[in-house]
Motif scaffolding. Sequence first.
Motif, PDB file in Angstrom:
ATOM      1  N   LEU A 205      34.211  37.374  44.635  1.00 35.33           N
ATOM      2  CA  LEU A 205      35.108  36.299  44.148  1.00 35.33           C
ATOM      3  C   LEU A 205      36.523  36.595  44.618  1.00 35.33           C
ATOM      4  CD1 LEU A 205      33.900  35.854  40.446  1.00 35.33           C
ATOM      5  CD2 LEU A 205      33.118  34.652  42.491  1.00 35.33           C
ATOM      6  N   ASP A 206      37.135  35.585  45.232  1.00 35.80           N
ATOM      7  CA  ASP A 206      38.516  35.719  45.694  1.00 35.80           C
ATOM      8  C   ASP A 206      39.423  34.908  44.754  1.00 35.80           C
ATOM      9  OD1 ASP A 206      40.919  36.008  46.941  1.00 35.80           O
ATOM     10  OD2 ASP A 206      40.249  35.206  48.892  1.00 35.80           O
ATOM     11  N   LEU A 207      40.200  35.575  43.936  1.00 36.61           N
ATOM     12  CA  LEU A 207      41.117  34.912  43.000  1.00 36.61           C
ATOM     13  C   LEU A 207      42.567  35.046  43.450  1.00 36.61           C
ATOM     14  CD1 LEU A 207      39.606  35.932  39.531  1.00 36.61           C
ATOM     15  CD2 LEU A 207      38.920  34.121  41.104  1.00 36.61           C
ATOM     16  N   SER A 208      42.763  35.205  44.755  1.00 35.67           N
ATOM     17  CA  SER A 208      44.120  35.406  45.270  1.00 35.67           C
ATOM     18  C   SER A 208      45.046  34.231  44.925  1.00 35.67           C
ATOM     19  CB  SER A 208      44.091  35.603  46.798  1.00 35.67           C
ATOM     20  OG  SER A 208      43.318  36.733  47.125  1.00 35.67           O
ATOM     21  N   ASN A 209      44.474  33.051  44.874  1.00 37.18           N
ATOM     22  CA  ASN A 209      45.308  31.864  44.610  1.00 37.18           C
ATOM     23  C   ASN A 209      45.408  31.545  43.128  1.00 37.18           C
ATOM     24  OD1 ASN A 209      42.673  31.099  44.267  1.00 37.18           O
ATOM     25  ND2 ASN A 209      42.889  29.113  45.308  1.00 37.18           N
ATOM     26  N   LYS A 210      44.930  32.401  42.259  1.00 41.94           N
ATOM     27  CA  LYS A 210      45.002  32.172  40.820  1.00 41.94           C
ATOM     28  C   LYS A 210      46.176  32.956  40.234  1.00 41.94           C
ATOM     29  CE  LYS A 210      41.076  29.907  40.976  1.00 41.94           C
ATOM     30  NZ  LYS A 210      41.065  28.440  40.929  1.00 41.94           N
ATOM     31  N   GLU A 211      46.640  32.448  39.105  1.00 41.26           N
ATOM     32  CA  GLU A 211      47.725  33.140  38.433  1.00 41.26           C
ATOM     33  C   GLU A 211      47.191  34.397  37.762  1.00 41.26           C
ATOM     34  OE1 GLU A 211      49.503  30.507  35.682  1.00 41.26           O
ATOM     35  OE2 GLU A 211      50.367  29.184  37.218  1.00 41.26           O
ATOM     36  N   SER A 212      48.068  35.337  37.510  1.00 42.54           N
ATOM     37  CA  SER A 212      47.677  36.557  36.815  1.00 42.54           C
ATOM     38  C   SER A 212      47.157  36.209  35.429  1.00 42.54           C
ATOM     39  CB  SER A 212      48.863  37.505  36.700  1.00 42.54           C
ATOM     40  OG  SER A 212      49.316  37.894  37.986  1.00 42.54           O
ATOM     41  N   GLY A 213      46.131  36.911  34.992  1.00 45.88           N
ATOM     42  CA  GLY A 213      45.594  36.667  33.672  1.00 45.88           C
ATOM     43  C   GLY A 213      44.129  37.018  33.586  1.00 45.88           C
TER      44      GLY A 213
ATOM     45  N   ASN B 153      21.407  30.726  32.679  1.00 42.98           N
ATOM     46  CA  ASN B 153      20.246  29.852  32.774  1.00 42.98           C
ATOM     47  C   ASN B 153      19.798  29.520  31.359  1.00 42.98           C
ATOM     48  OD1 ASN B 153      18.802  31.999  31.800  1.00 42.98           O
ATOM     49  ND2 ASN B 153      17.521  32.277  33.614  1.00 42.98           N
ATOM     50  N   SER B 154      18.627  28.949  31.241  1.00 40.95           N
ATOM     51  CA  SER B 154      18.181  28.507  29.918  1.00 40.95           C
ATOM     52  C   SER B 154      17.827  29.656  28.994  1.00 40.95           C
ATOM     53  CB  SER B 154      16.969  27.581  30.071  1.00 40.95           C
ATOM     54  OG  SER B 154      15.900  28.246  30.721  1.00 40.95           O
ATOM     55  N   GLN B 155      17.662  30.850  29.535  1.00 43.74           N
ATOM     56  CA  GLN B 155      17.219  31.976  28.721  1.00 43.74           C
ATOM     57  C   GLN B 155      18.323  32.968  28.391  1.00 43.74           C
ATOM     58  OE1 GLN B 155      14.080  32.123  27.537  1.00 43.74           O
ATOM     59  NE2 GLN B 155      13.771  30.114  28.519  1.00 43.74           N
ATOM     60  N   GLU B 156      19.277  33.087  29.273  1.00 41.53           N
ATOM     61  CA  GLU B 156      20.294  34.100  29.030  1.00 41.53           C
ATOM     62  C   GLU B 156      21.620  33.699  29.656  1.00 41.53           C
ATOM     63  OE1 GLU B 156      19.638  37.842  30.905  1.00 41.53           O
ATOM     64  OE2 GLU B 156      18.987  36.957  32.789  1.00 41.53           O
ATOM     65  N   VAL B 157      22.668  34.336  29.146  1.00 40.64           N
ATOM     66  CA  VAL B 157      24.015  34.163  29.677  1.00 40.64           C
ATOM     67  C   VAL B 157      24.546  35.548  30.019  1.00 40.64           C
ATOM     68  CG1 VAL B 157      26.364  33.410  29.229  1.00 40.64           C
ATOM     69  CG2 VAL B 157      24.449  32.098  28.310  1.00 40.64           C
ATOM     70  N   ILE B 158      24.975  35.681  31.242  1.00 41.55           N
ATOM     71  CA  ILE B 158      25.572  36.935  31.694  1.00 41.55           C
ATOM     72  C   ILE B 158      27.017  36.645  32.031  1.00 41.55           C
ATOM     73  CG2 ILE B 158      25.474  38.783  33.392  1.00 41.55           C
ATOM     74  CD1 ILE B 158      22.513  38.047  33.837  1.00 41.55           C
ATOM     75  N   SER B 159      27.927  37.441  31.465  1.00 42.64           N
ATOM     76  CA  SER B 159      29.337  37.192  31.718  1.00 42.64           C
ATOM     77  C   SER B 159      30.060  38.490  31.991  1.00 42.64           C
ATOM     78  CB  SER B 159      29.990  36.490  30.519  1.00 42.64           C
ATOM     79  OG  SER B 159      29.999  37.337  29.405  1.00 42.64           O
ATOM     80  N   ALA B 160      31.208  38.312  32.635  1.00 42.01           N
ATOM     81  CA  ALA B 160      32.047  39.468  32.920  1.00 42.01           C
ATOM     82  C   ALA B 160      33.500  39.048  32.870  1.00 42.01           C
ATOM     83  CB  ALA B 160      31.713  40.043  34.282  1.00 42.01           C
ATOM     84  N   LYS B 161      34.329  39.916  32.302  1.00 39.81           N
ATOM     85  CA  LYS B 161      35.761  39.660  32.257  1.00 39.81           C
ATOM     86  C   LYS B 161      36.404  40.173  33.537  1.00 39.81           C
ATOM     87  CE  LYS B 161      36.107  40.024  27.225  1.00 39.81           C
ATOM     88  NZ  LYS B 161      36.741  40.752  26.091  1.00 39.81           N
ATOM     89  N   LEU B 162      37.275  39.312  34.096  1.00 38.58           N
ATOM     90  CA  LEU B 162      37.991  39.661  35.327  1.00 38.58           C
ATOM     91  C   LEU B 162      39.481  39.610  35.022  1.00 38.58           C
ATOM     92  CD1 LEU B 162      36.025  37.391  37.836  1.00 38.58           C
ATOM     93  CD2 LEU B 162      35.453  39.703  37.101  1.00 38.58           C
ATOM     94  N   LEU B 163      40.160  40.678  35.272  1.00 40.44           N
ATOM     95  CA  LEU B 163      41.589  40.740  35.019  1.00 40.44           C
ATOM     96  C   LEU B 163      42.335  40.676  36.337  1.00 40.44           C
ATOM     97  CD1 LEU B 163      43.826  40.995  32.944  1.00 40.44           C
ATOM     98  CD2 LEU B 163      43.650  43.492  33.172  1.00 40.44           C
ATOM     99  N   LYS B 164      42.990  39.543  36.558  1.00 39.26           N
ATOM    100  CA  LYS B 164      43.753  39.331  37.797  1.00 39.26           C
ATOM    101  C   LYS B 164      45.178  39.839  37.583  1.00 39.26           C
ATOM    102  CE  LYS B 164      45.346  37.449  41.666  1.00 39.26           C
ATOM    103  NZ  LYS B 164      46.347  36.497  41.492  1.00 39.26           N
ATOM    104  N   LYS B 165      45.612  40.733  38.502  1.00 42.21           N
ATOM    105  CA  LYS B 165      46.969  41.260  38.417  1.00 42.21           C
ATOM    106  C   LYS B 165      47.977  40.197  38.833  1.00 42.21           C
ATOM    107  CE  LYS B 165      45.890  46.146  39.266  1.00 42.21           C
ATOM    108  NZ  LYS B 165      46.149  47.311  40.148  1.00 42.21           N
TER     109      LYS B 165
END
Length: 645
Positions: A617-625, A633-645
Amino acid sequence: MGYYDAMTVRWTTSAVGVGKIKFGESFSNKNKSVSLPLETLSHEVRVTNLKPRTKYYYSIYHNEILLQGDTSNYFFTSPLPGNSLEPVRMVAFGDCGTLQPAQVEVAKRVSEYFGGKPIDGMLLLGDNAYDYGFDREYQSSFFNIYQNFFLKNTVLWPSPGNHDYSDRTWPNDIGERPDYYKIFSLPTKGESGGIASGNAAYYSYDYANVHFVSLDSYGIEDSKKMADTLSRQVQWLKKDLAANKLPWTVVYFHHPPYTKGSHDSDTELDLVAIRENLVKVLDYYKVDVVLNGHSHNYERSFMLNKYYANETSFNVNTHATSNSTGKYDGSPSSCPYIKSGSGTVYVVAGASGWVGGTKPGYPHNAMVTSNSETTGAMVLEVNDNKFVAKYLTANGSIFDQFTIFKDVNKKHQKTIECGEIVTFGSSWKGDIQSALGKVENGVLKIDSLNKSVQFTISDKKNCLHDTIQVSVNPYKIPKASSNSPILESETLLLDGKFDGKGLLSWKGPDNFMANGEKQRIEKVNLNKGGKYFLRANYKNCFSQDSVDVMILKILANEMPNSELVRVSPNPSEGVFELEVNVTQEGYYECFLVDVKGRVLNNYDTEKLQMGLKSFVLDLSNKESGLYYFVLRNSQEVISAKLLKK
């Protein structure tokens, strides 16, 4: 004569002496005075530097001895010229000075009609003192009668008739001019508005929004009568009417161009000449009303235009601007005259002293109504763009009336905000009705409009109609946001922004409802996920926004989550590498959201096999945060926190 800043007061005494007037705005404080320089029998005082539309009390002195000065001695100055806010109430008497009982009865009825309120002017239509217009006849047949009713308080605006000229040409063996010209003070120099005439036989004056012109239809000037359009009188008349800027014009003189009463406008040469010549001038300058006497009866025409021939040629469809009676009383075909150009109503009101006599062809075909049985006087009432004239009879009844309007049947346009109260007045003075809104005190009030409309308002007789166009701006839309996505058992924060009028309310999953901009839902479960609606409401105006709230299922503990998703580097200045351990085969949605739950990027849905799956994932154009990477999917949710400098 009077004006907004001056008044002339005249009186006669039986012995010579020095006349004097004291005056002031208060009866108890007449703090100003004007004295005449010489002894005389006939006294004339010009009071100046007065205030517009103001009541002044006055006292009359003879050799410093008080002659009159009780509370009945007062006058009103006129409003400023052009003032349409001041109503005008005048009365016209024709052929009045007869010294007959009928003369007194008419004066009584006029006095009763005005009910003690001031009369703004007393117009005289000629033959003011029978039989010869001598001074002694004026004293006995005019002043001695009317001083008991009007003359202390009311400005006189006369015009001469043939009897005021003693039915003869002047100068003659009696003198240079009739006594009429010695008796009245008239604005020959334009002292009361209008163009200076230089001749007391004819003059003009302004009162509020009405321009009045008094003409001499009998006298001769430079061998020419008024009917001769080359006469000095008519040349002055043209200049005066051309210079007039007031919305209403009334012209009056003694001899009528249309009558079949005690005189005949088809056979009497003076009347024929007036109809064939002068009426064209009145038409050209769009005079509104013409008042005449001479015939001892009452006759009132349609609103005429370009009618110069005899009675039998009259055609209401050709020579009248409307076939309405103009009575405006609810009777058939009685709507008022709506004047936007040419058209003149002619009134013969020569029955203020006596009545009777008709000629063959009576009533005249151009007349709406005629009366050769009842004496009376003509009451004129002008209120802004409404002109009403009434024939008030000696028995106190209104035999006839007509109404003219100008600048009505207009279109009004307004743009308002949704739900705003909007008010409208009509283009006329008087009652109004409308299918929309509520009418109070002549004003239409409409509340809670939520869409553009066009409708009409009318008077209660359904003769006048204004078109109303109201454009309603779209109701402003609120802005909804949240701190989604969040984990179950965390606190959901809903935030509403709105810069319009009204109340905000929320509605969402699991029967959630609440009022107010900000809402806080503690320890949310998965059932709280979904679409939340923020609704703005003001009267009949509604708008809404929505926000999608994602509630993420909590994995067993942080360790399994760490084992399922590895992020490197984290935090990062732009590029994140993710390695996800897919535990179930199937189709997965993949997206990036911010802390407010807004989906920033949707990635292609794809079928994933069990095992490790890499993402970059390229978040270069996103603000810090803080951002969330979600794989679902219908059975599970997988998530991850990404901290953009």
